[in-house]
Design a protein around this motif. Structure first.
Motif, PDB file in Angstrom:
ATOM      1  N   MET A   1      16.908  25.493  44.500  1.00 56.27           N
ATOM      2  CA  MET A   1      16.412  24.345  43.769  1.00 56.27           C
ATOM      3  C   MET A   1      16.085  23.208  44.743  1.00 56.27           C
ATOM      4  SD  MET A   1      18.232  22.487  40.621  1.00 56.27           S
ATOM      5  CE  MET A   1      18.591  23.995  39.764  1.00 56.27           C
ATOM      6  N   ASN A   5      12.569  21.120  45.863  1.00 55.79           N
ATOM      7  CA  ASN A   5      12.492  19.671  45.898  1.00 55.79           C
ATOM      8  C   ASN A   5      11.925  19.208  47.217  1.00 55.79           C
ATOM      9  OD1 ASN A   5      13.465  19.362  43.401  1.00 55.79           O
ATOM     10  ND2 ASN A   5      15.588  19.027  44.007  1.00 55.79           N
ATOM     11  N   GLN A   8       8.299  19.984  47.730  1.00 53.85           N
ATOM     12  CA  GLN A   8       7.419  19.104  46.971  1.00 53.85           C
ATOM     13  C   GLN A   8       7.408  17.709  47.549  1.00 53.85           C
ATOM     14  OE1 GLN A   8       8.818  19.371  43.006  1.00 53.85           O
ATOM     15  NE2 GLN A   8       7.234  20.822  42.439  1.00 53.85           N
ATOM     16  N   PHE A 145      20.008  55.897  57.060  1.00 54.82           N
ATOM     17  CA  PHE A 145      20.266  54.811  56.112  1.00 54.82           C
ATOM     18  C   PHE A 145      21.645  54.214  56.336  1.00 54.82           C
ATOM     19  CE2 PHE A 145      17.272  55.157  52.235  1.00 54.82           C
ATOM     20  CZ  PHE A 145      16.198  55.074  53.083  1.00 54.82           C
ATOM     21  N   ALA A 166      20.397  69.430  43.618  1.00 55.50           N
ATOM     22  CA  ALA A 166      20.141  68.639  42.414  1.00 55.50           C
ATOM     23  C   ALA A 166      18.667  68.665  42.038  1.00 55.50           C
ATOM     24  CB  ALA A 166      20.601  67.196  42.626  1.00 55.50           C
ATOM     25  N   SER A 167      17.786  68.817  43.050  1.00 54.13           N
ATOM     26  CA  SER A 167      16.350  68.788  42.757  1.00 54.13           C
ATOM     27  C   SER A 167      15.850  70.128  42.251  1.00 54.13           C
ATOM     28  CB  SER A 167      15.556  68.407  44.003  1.00 54.13           C
ATOM     29  OG  SER A 167      15.829  67.102  44.362  1.00 54.13           O
ATOM     30  N   PHE A 168      16.251  71.203  42.910  1.00 55.79           N
ATOM     31  CA  PHE A 168      15.731  72.531  42.592  1.00 55.79           C
ATOM     32  C   PHE A 168      16.876  73.482  42.282  1.00 55.79           C
ATOM     33  CE2 PHE A 168      13.314  70.634  46.159  1.00 55.79           C
ATOM     34  CZ  PHE A 168      12.201  70.224  45.447  1.00 55.79           C
TER      35      PHE A 168
ATOM     36  N   MET B   1      23.146  19.440  33.413  1.00 55.05           N
ATOM     37  CA  MET B   1      22.186  19.298  34.518  1.00 55.05           C
ATOM     38  C   MET B   1      20.944  20.119  34.199  1.00 55.05           C
ATOM     39  SD  MET B   1      22.644  20.565  38.395  1.00 55.05           S
ATOM     40  CE  MET B   1      21.833  22.116  38.199  1.00 55.05           C
ATOM     41  N   SER B   3      17.011  21.428  34.733  1.00 51.57           N
ATOM     42  CA  SER B   3      16.242  21.811  35.904  1.00 51.57           C
ATOM     43  C   SER B   3      15.124  20.816  36.171  1.00 51.57           C
ATOM     44  CB  SER B   3      15.675  23.198  35.679  1.00 51.57           C
ATOM     45  OG  SER B   3      14.755  23.493  36.681  1.00 51.57           O
ATOM     46  N   THR B   4      14.783  20.640  37.452  1.00 49.97           N
ATOM     47  CA  THR B   4      13.749  19.673  37.809  1.00 49.97           C
ATOM     48  C   THR B   4      12.588  20.320  38.548  1.00 49.97           C
ATOM     49  OG1 THR B   4      15.027  19.223  39.778  1.00 49.97           O
ATOM     50  CG2 THR B   4      15.287  17.690  37.948  1.00 49.97           C
ATOM     51  N   LEU B   5      12.488  21.629  38.459  1.00 52.78           N
ATOM     52  CA  LEU B   5      11.392  22.305  39.142  1.00 52.78           C
ATOM     53  C   LEU B   5      10.076  22.023  38.423  1.00 52.78           C
ATOM     54  CD1 LEU B   5      12.971  25.794  39.793  1.00 52.78           C
ATOM     55  CD2 LEU B   5      13.043  23.760  41.199  1.00 52.78           C
ATOM     56  N   SER B   6       8.993  22.238  39.131  1.00 50.55           N
ATOM     57  CA  SER B   6       7.703  22.130  38.460  1.00 50.55           C
ATOM     58  C   SER B   6       7.593  23.293  37.474  1.00 50.55           C
ATOM     59  CB  SER B   6       6.572  22.191  39.469  1.00 50.55           C
ATOM     60  OG  SER B   6       6.395  23.525  39.886  1.00 50.55           O
ATOM     61  N   THR B   9       6.688  26.688  39.087  1.00 53.94           N
ATOM     62  CA  THR B   9       7.773  27.388  39.791  1.00 53.94           C
ATOM     63  C   THR B   9       8.793  27.915  38.813  1.00 53.94           C
ATOM     64  OG1 THR B   9       8.022  25.144  40.600  1.00 53.94           O
ATOM     65  CG2 THR B   9       8.307  26.912  42.185  1.00 53.94           C
ATOM     66  N   LYS B  17      11.231  35.626  43.402  1.00 52.68           N
ATOM     67  CA  LYS B  17      12.270  34.990  44.197  1.00 52.68           C
ATOM     68  C   LYS B  17      13.645  35.103  43.538  1.00 52.68           C
ATOM     69  CE  LYS B  17      13.158  30.875  46.762  1.00 52.68           C
ATOM     70  NZ  LYS B  17      13.503  29.564  46.293  1.00 52.68           N
ATOM     71  N   PRO B 172       8.572  69.668  40.669  1.00 55.97           N
ATOM     72  CA  PRO B 172       9.239  68.372  40.462  1.00 55.97           C
ATOM     73  C   PRO B 172      10.638  68.353  41.079  1.00 55.97           C
ATOM     74  CG  PRO B 172       8.367  69.241  38.408  1.00 55.97           C
ATOM     75  CD  PRO B 172       8.253  70.333  39.403  1.00 55.97           C
ATOM     76  N   TRP B 173      10.964  67.206  41.652  1.00 59.54           N
ATOM     77  CA  TRP B 173      12.326  67.031  42.197  1.00 59.54           C
ATOM     78  C   TRP B 173      13.199  66.595  41.038  1.00 59.54           C
ATOM     79  CZ3 TRP B 173      11.247  63.265  46.856  1.00 59.54           C
ATOM     80  CH2 TRP B 173      10.200  63.791  47.612  1.00 59.54           C
ATOM     81  N   MET B 174      13.947  67.524  40.488  1.00 58.87           N
ATOM     82  CA  MET B 174      14.666  67.206  39.266  1.00 58.87           C
ATOM     83  C   MET B 174      15.651  66.059  39.463  1.00 58.87           C
ATOM     84  SD  MET B 174      16.646  69.768  36.771  1.00 58.87           S
ATOM     85  CE  MET B 174      15.360  70.962  36.716  1.00 58.87           C
ATOM     86  N   VAL B 175      16.115  65.875  40.699  1.00 58.19           N
ATOM     87  CA  VAL B 175      17.125  64.849  40.947  1.00 58.19           C
ATOM     88  C   VAL B 175      16.593  63.458  40.609  1.00 58.19           C
ATOM     89  CG1 VAL B 175      16.522  64.477  43.369  1.00 58.19           C
ATOM     90  CG2 VAL B 175      18.844  64.098  42.620  1.00 58.19           C
ATOM     91  N   MET B 176      15.253  63.293  40.680  1.00 63.78           N
ATOM     92  CA  MET B 176      14.714  61.953  40.470  1.00 63.78           C
ATOM     93  C   MET B 176      14.840  61.495  39.021  1.00 63.78           C
ATOM     94  SD  MET B 176      14.044  61.049  43.403  1.00 63.78           S
ATOM     95  CE  MET B 176      13.216  59.502  43.176  1.00 63.78           C
ATOM     96  N   LEU B 178      17.399  62.348  37.221  1.00 69.04           N
ATOM     97  CA  LEU B 178      18.843  62.298  36.969  1.00 69.04           C
ATOM     98  C   LEU B 178      19.389  60.984  37.541  1.00 69.04           C
ATOM     99  CD1 LEU B 178      19.674  65.969  37.998  1.00 69.04           C
ATOM    100  CD2 LEU B 178      19.420  65.042  35.706  1.00 69.04           C
ATOM    101  N   LEU B 184      19.143  56.050  44.097  1.00 71.80           N
ATOM    102  CA  LEU B 184      18.417  56.152  45.361  1.00 71.80           C
ATOM    103  C   LEU B 184      17.179  55.267  45.335  1.00 71.80           C
ATOM    104  CD1 LEU B 184      18.433  59.948  46.232  1.00 71.80           C
ATOM    105  CD2 LEU B 184      19.210  58.081  47.662  1.00 71.80           C
ATOM    106  N   ILE B 188      16.484  51.881  47.576  1.00 73.11           N
ATOM    107  CA  ILE B 188      15.408  51.793  48.558  1.00 73.11           C
ATOM    108  C   ILE B 188      14.493  50.610  48.238  1.00 73.11           C
ATOM    109  CG2 ILE B 188      13.372  52.990  49.432  1.00 73.11           C
ATOM    110  CD1 ILE B 188      14.944  55.594  49.105  1.00 73.11           C
TER     111      ILE B 188
END
Lengths: 352, 209
Positions: A1, A5, A8, A145, A166-168, B1, B3-6, B9, B17, B172-176, B178, B184, B188
């Motif tokens: 915040m 300010n 601006q 990772f 798990a995939s196949f 209190m 907020s005082t943002l434009s 924003t 953000k 197909p990757w079945m894990v995706m 699940l 995962l 990422i």
């Protein structure tokens, strides 16, 4: 915040007089870079000839018997899977090195081991693109990772295999007879593994096949004797903690023996449990991975015993016929905790 | 209190953000559970945004009438009303989506994102500002859910919004589809967003330009 300010408010502030010329880019102060960097390490300051590459290449040497037998039994299928797995592991390692901007870590052999171990745990009829996917997953997610070699909490090869499982799920549990097996009538006819046979049909297999490896199963797990030769070499060279395979095998033997004594008809004998499935490969080469197993002696016993217990429970009561992968991965997750609670006493320390 | 943002924003902040999922890690339960297909992610995002907008409107309008001591209970009653509306609406007009989302539509009532916005924003700001804030947050939430859903659906079923885009060659990757695939992918995505937002990199960019 407050940041908004400020941003601006900024334009309304009296502007500082503009500098007549653009400030030149200052040359960066040259830091003193010694020829050989100073390495700091905590005690004890033992000197040893063991380096990471040396250990890794010894592990690769220890895997040679199992690899050779995989090539003998499964021939071209094994060649394809091993080459694909290893090469994609190496390429993935190289690309990650490039992205992270670190020096190339291929010569230390760890990526090669990950690729090879993953290949040895795959069924011979598995597809090559699936193999490459598992290998890349093992290196990128399983190892880098978490921060690279030495920081990974799980064994990368097993993580890659878990991802593939798990995939196949169907291709990962479709098995073929080795081309040399006497039962074979048509090339590549599908067959259940000895563990699967027992679980779903109640048939036990002959021990001789389990020891020499002339049975269906993953590429490198079928022959107990080839794995044991390599594994014992590692134990003698002290590149693997002997307590882990011993406690893993003992715990499997004792727990499954207890069930067998209770009811010999419904549970397989402990000897069959010891020599079937991926137990030997897992106990000698995956559970002993230096990065992901406990560092203390007591911790190693706990690690092996826990893995054996989980393995027998999965094999006897789980939905899958084989549980080596999950038992080791679960104990990997417990390793930091085990390390913490088996910390040796300081000299003179009194425990409360 | 307050907020005082434009106003701009106020609206924009929720999209990147202060994105509810990527920055505040709120509402992870629906994010992880229903994004196995882009359709489901979009439906979940829209339903949540509807509840968020309507309850913000009510709460910012009633903010001076609700006694401070019982405000949480009051907010929950208002939120639960709109969740029921969304749930019954989906069940009546989109029964298939309602069936595939299962219990997660009624569970919007416990989504921290919604109660969090009411407690932190709508209870202290006027109606206009609260609506803008909720709309931004809702769009940010939809954005993440749809992106997650698209990635997981392509890899896990070879399709986008139910249309097959990858041919038969693709296994197909079945894990995706699940739960591990959800963790995962979200991990990422958050790592990439953090890398992009990394202040040290921002400094580098400024130094270059």
């Amino acid at each position: 915040m407050t940041e908004e300010n400020l941003s601006q408010a900024l334009p309304e502030q009296p502007e500082t007089p503009k500098k007549p010329v653009k400030p030149k880019k200052e040359p960066r102060a040259k830091l003193y870079k010694p020829e050989t960097p100073l390495i700091l390490a905590s005690s004890p300051h033992f000197h040893t000839r063991d380096t990471v590459p040396r250990i890794m290449w010894n592990v690769i040497a220890a895997l040679v018997p199992a690899t050779v037998l995989a090539l003998v039994y499964f021939q071209w299928a094994a060649v394809g899977i091993i080459l694909t797995s290893v090469s994609s592991a190496l390429i993935a390692e190289m690309l990650v090195n490039r992205v992270k901007g670190e020096s190339f870590t291929i010569p230390d052999g760890s990526a090669l081991i990950t690729g090879l171990l993953l290949a040895l745990t795959l069924p011979p009829s598995f597809s090559l693109d699936g193999t490459a996917l598992g290998s890349v997953f093992a290196i990128v997610v399983g190892k880098h990772f978490f921060g690279g070699l030495g920081y990974n909490i799980f064994n990368p090869a097993l993580l890659g295999r878990a991802f593939l499982q798990a995939s196949f799920p169907v291709p990962m549990t479709t098995w073929t007879w080795p081309l040399t097996a006497r039962y074979v009538e048509v090339d590549g006819v599908t067959a259940a593994t000895p563990l699967g046979l027992f679980k779903f049909e109640g048939v036990t297999s002959e021990l001789s096949g389990l020891i020499t490896g002339n049975i269906s199963g993953s590429l490198g797990e079928t022959s107990a004797i080839a794995i044991a030769i390599g594994g014992i070499y590692l134990l003698i060279r002290k590149y693997a903690d002997w307590r882990i395979p011993l406690s893993f095998l003992m715990s499997t033997f004792l727990v499954s023996g207890a069930f067998w004594l209770i009811s010999p008809e419904s549970y397989p004998s402990p000897v069959f449990q010891l020599f079937s499935g991926g137990l030997m490969l897992g106990a000698f080469f995956m559970a002993t991975d230096m990065v992901t197993c406990p560092v203390t002696a007591r911790g190693a016993w706990i690690f092996g015993a826990g893995a054996g217990f989980i393995l027998v429970i999965i094999r006897l009561f789980g939905g899958l016929p084989e549980g080596v992968m999950y038992s080791i991965l679960l104990m990997n997750a417990f390793t930091p905790l085990i390390n913490r609670y088996t910390r040796p006493k300081f000299f003179g320390e009194v425990r409360a | 209190m307050s907020s005082t943002l434009s106003l701009k924003t106020e609206f924009i902040k929720g999209i990147w953000k202060e994105n509810p999922v990527m920055a505040s890690l709120l509402g992870l339960c629906p994010t992880l559970a229903v994004t196995n297909a882009a359709n489901n992610g979009l439906a979940m995002g829209l339903a949540t945004t509807f509840v968020l907008l309507s309850s913000s409107l009510m709460i910012s309008a009633l903010r001076n009438l609700i006694p401070h001591q019982v405000r949480i209970a009051g907010y929950i009653v208002i939120i639960a009303t709109f969740v029921t509306v969304a749930d019954r609406f989906l069940a009546a007009y989109f029964p298939s989506i309602s069936a595939s989302l299962g219990p997660y539509i009624p569970l919007i009532v416990v989504n921290c994102l919604i109660l969090g916005r009411q407690e932190a924003f709508s209870s202290r700001n006027g109606i206009g500002r609260s609506l803008l804030d909720s709309l931004g947050m809702g769009i940010g939430f939809i954005f993440v859910l749809v992106v997650l859903g698209i990635i997981r659906e392509i890899l896990g079923s070879g399709s986008i919004f139910g249309f097959a885009i990858l041919g038969d060659w693709f296994t197909p990757w079945m894990v995706m589809i699940l739960p591990p695939g959800a963790f995962l992918t979200l991990g990422i995505l958050i790592a990439l967003a953090n890398w992009y937002n990394d202040p040290s990199r921002a400094k580098e960019r400024r130094a270059v330009s």
